[in-house]
Design a protein around this motif. Structure first.
Motif, PDB file in Angstrom:
ATOM      1  N   SER A 141       3.006  -3.213   5.883  1.00 10.35           N
ATOM      2  CA  SER A 141       2.167  -3.606   7.248  1.00 10.35           C
ATOM      3  C   SER A 141       2.598  -4.664   8.018  1.00 10.35           C
ATOM      4  O   SER A 141       4.074  -4.875   8.138  1.00 10.35           O
ATOM      5  CB  SER A 141       0.814  -5.058   6.371  1.00 10.35           C
ATOM      6  N   TYR A 142       2.267  -4.120   9.622  1.00 12.42           N
ATOM      7  CA  TYR A 142       3.004  -4.852  10.736  1.00 12.42           C
ATOM      8  C   TYR A 142       1.707  -4.850  11.652  1.00 12.42           C
ATOM      9  O   TYR A 142       0.719  -4.586  11.322  1.00 12.42           O
ATOM     10  CB  TYR A 142       3.724  -3.064  11.042  1.00 12.42           C
ATOM     11  N   THR A 143       1.720  -6.748  12.221  1.00 17.64           N
ATOM     12  CA  THR A 143       1.127  -6.885  12.601  1.00 17.64           C
ATOM     13  C   THR A 143       1.839  -6.909  14.389  1.00 17.64           C
ATOM     14  O   THR A 143       3.205  -7.667  14.230  1.00 17.64           O
ATOM     15  CB  THR A 143       1.442  -8.643  12.302  1.00 17.64           C
ATOM     16  N   SER A 144       1.510  -6.525  15.152  1.00 12.39           N
ATOM     17  CA  SER A 144       2.426  -6.382  16.420  1.00 12.39           C
ATOM     18  C   SER A 144       2.047  -7.618  17.201  1.00 12.39           C
ATOM     19  O   SER A 144       1.068  -8.048  17.362  1.00 12.39           O
ATOM     20  CB  SER A 144       2.447  -5.528  16.616  1.00 12.39           C
ATOM     21  N   TYR A 291       9.749  -8.913   3.880  1.00  7.52           N
ATOM     22  CA  TYR A 291       9.071  -9.667   4.911  1.00  7.52           C
ATOM     23  C   TYR A 291      10.465  -9.771   6.174  1.00  7.52           C
ATOM     24  O   TYR A 291      11.683  -9.973   5.816  1.00  7.52           O
ATOM     25  CB  TYR A 291       7.987 -10.313   4.683  1.00  7.52           C
ATOM     26  N   ASP A 325      -3.297  -6.087   2.658  1.00 10.60           N
ATOM     27  CA  ASP A 325      -3.891  -6.291   3.903  1.00 10.60           C
ATOM     28  C   ASP A 325      -4.227  -7.412   3.481  1.00 10.60           C
ATOM     29  O   ASP A 325      -4.657  -8.375   4.664  1.00 10.60           O
ATOM     30  CB  ASP A 325      -5.230  -5.469   3.673  1.00 10.60           C
ATOM     31  N   GLN A 328      -1.972 -10.032   4.496  1.00  4.06           N
ATOM     32  CA  GLN A 328      -2.359 -10.116   5.855  1.00  4.06           C
ATOM     33  C   GLN A 328      -2.922 -10.276   7.196  1.00  4.06           C
ATOM     34  O   GLN A 328      -2.828 -11.528   7.955  1.00  4.06           O
ATOM     35  CB  GLN A 328      -1.638  -8.250   6.586  1.00  4.06           C
ATOM     36  N   ASN A 329      -4.031 -10.760   6.242  1.00  4.16           N
ATOM     37  CA  ASN A 329      -5.448 -10.959   7.338  1.00  4.16           C
ATOM     38  C   ASN A 329      -4.997 -12.290   6.917  1.00  4.16           C
ATOM     39  O   ASN A 329      -5.690 -13.218   7.544  1.00  4.16           O
ATOM     40  CB  ASN A 329      -6.563 -10.560   6.966  1.00  4.16           C
ATOM     41  N   ILE A 332      -3.380 -13.806  10.019  1.00  2.00           N
ATOM     42  CA  ILE A 332      -3.277 -14.115  10.714  1.00  2.00           C
ATOM     43  C   ILE A 332      -4.508 -15.314  11.194  1.00  2.00           C
ATOM     44  O   ILE A 332      -4.326 -15.600  12.515  1.00  2.00           O
ATOM     45  CB  ILE A 332      -4.327 -12.303  11.211  1.00  2.00           C
ATOM     46  N   ILE A 339      -0.489 -13.817  17.312  1.00  2.00           N
ATOM     47  CA  ILE A 339       1.363 -13.654  17.383  1.00  2.00           C
ATOM     48  C   ILE A 339       2.623 -13.800  18.209  1.00  2.00           C
ATOM     49  O   ILE A 339       1.895 -12.987  18.736  1.00  2.00           O
ATOM     50  CB  ILE A 339       1.271 -12.912  15.729  1.00  2.00           C
ATOM     51  N   ASP A 342       6.529  -9.838  15.877  1.00  5.18           N
ATOM     52  CA  ASP A 342       5.891  -8.894  15.360  1.00  5.18           C
ATOM     53  C   ASP A 342       6.832  -9.278  14.058  1.00  5.18           C
ATOM     54  O   ASP A 342       7.243 -10.090  13.292  1.00  5.18           O
ATOM     55  CB  ASP A 342       7.021  -7.736  15.408  1.00  5.18           C
TER      56      ASP A 342
END
Length: 353
Positions: A141-144, A291, A325, A328-329, A332, A339, A342
């Motif tokens: 997962s990648y949260t930008s 991570y 996922d 990740q949720n 967020i 955020i 990254d």
């Protein structure tokens, strides 16, 4: 939640000029000829430049002129020195607002182009990882943080070799296209070295050599390298990076802390010794979460860091991607908005034989 707040703020700014002109017009209408509010109608086009384009700002300026003329006629002031000064101030402010709107739109286009180039470059670099590699299942997962145009240098890769699986997760110091370029150097060197080198220290040496030809000053890259063979052990090398989180089949968690402290890649000249790889148990049912610091340094509204270890119980879904996922949720939701850095996560699960 953040997107809804942004939409609400955008609508407020778009309607603000009309509201301001309505309030000023009403005050002048009720105040009579001596109120002297007409010059304040220039606030309409001034506020319009905050969110509107050049054409819309011009139309609001024209509306402000029309309202000024109508009020001047109503108050029998049209043709007076005060009415001319009011009209002149509205026209002047409208012209300045149009220039400001054009400048803002140009900068927004430039920022959008830079962000798009960086996002495309990062997507090309960060290829989809193989979902299965031997007995290993993988998910990423990648949260930008691109909402702030802060494209980072988070990187990850999973390479299947004849002897097993080799993995890297890293974070380049700094932001922007320079960080993406450095990430490309690291990933290119890793993809070659993972096939060629007999052990992880050899892979790390190749990365260090590639970075020595690329980096300048005191730039560096933190990274964790992992090697997963056919047995129930995993080899690790940690270069100044947050330690992997191990989740055992019974729910126990532990951080795979390295026995020796090693500086980040790019700063290996600061030490004369090369850290050896170390082994940890990684058998059927075990999970390893690698991570970047954007995960554990993510803060909520009260300034509290994301409690990754306490959230490990979320990684229980049958499919690794579904489990990741969910984590990740939760990350967020913890932040409650965009955020600031990254955040990349790579989940490796040793399936049961």
């Amino acid at each position: 939640m953040g997107q809804g707040t942004g939409d609400l703020g955008g609508r407020f700014l778009r309607w603000l000029p009309f509201g301001v002109m309505a309030v000023i017009g009403t005050a002048d209408f009720l105040g009579g000829p001596g109120a002297g509010y007409l010059p304040l109608l220039s606030l309409g086009p001034a506020f319009a430049s905050l969110s509107s384009g050049v054409r819309r700002t011009a139309w609001i300026g024209l509306l402000s002129v029309g309202l000024c003329v109508a009020l001047a006629v109503y108050n029998h002031l049209l043709g007076s020195r005060g009415s001319y000064l009011a009209l002149l101030s509205i026209v002047g402010v409208t012209a300045a607002a149009m220039l400001a709107a054009e400048s803002r739109e140009r900068k927004e286009r430039e920022l959008h182009d830079i962000r798009t180039v960086a996002e495309v470059a990062q997507r090309v670099l960060l290829r989809p990882v193989p979902r299965r590699a031997g007995s290993i299942h993988a998910a990423v997962s990648y949260t930008s943080a691109t909402a702030r145009a802060r494209i980072g240098g988070d990187l990850y890769e999973v390479v299947t070799t004849p002897d097993g699986v080799r993995v890297i997760v890293g974070d380049v110091q700094g932001k922007g296209l320079d960080a993406v370029e450095t990430a490309a150097v690291v990933l290119g060197a890793f993809r070659e070295a993972a096939y060629d080198e007999p052990d992880l220290p050899g892979v790390a040496l190749r990365l260090e050599r590639a970075l020595s030809r690329h980096l300048t000053g005191e730039q560096f890259v933190t990274a964790v390298l992992a090697e997963l063979g056919p047995g129930d052990k995993a080899g690790l090398l940690n270069y100044g990076h947050p330690p992997p989180l191990m989740i055992r089949p019974d729910g126990r968690t532990e951080l795979a802390e390295p026995p020796d402290v090693a500086p980040p890649l790019g700063l290996m000249d600061l030490t004369t010794s090369r850290p050896p790889s170390f082994e940890i148990d990684f058998g059927p049912g075990d999970q390893m979460l690698l991570y970047t610091d954007g995960v554990i340094e993510a803060r909520d509204a009260a300034g509290r860091f994301y409690p990754l270890v306490d959230r490990a119980h979320l990684l229980t879904a049958a499919e690794p991607q579904e489990a990741l996922d969910k984590l990740q949720n939760d990350l967020i939701e913890h932040v409650g908005g965009p955020i600031t850095d990254d955040a990349a996560m790579l989940l490796l699960r040793h399936r049961h034989k």
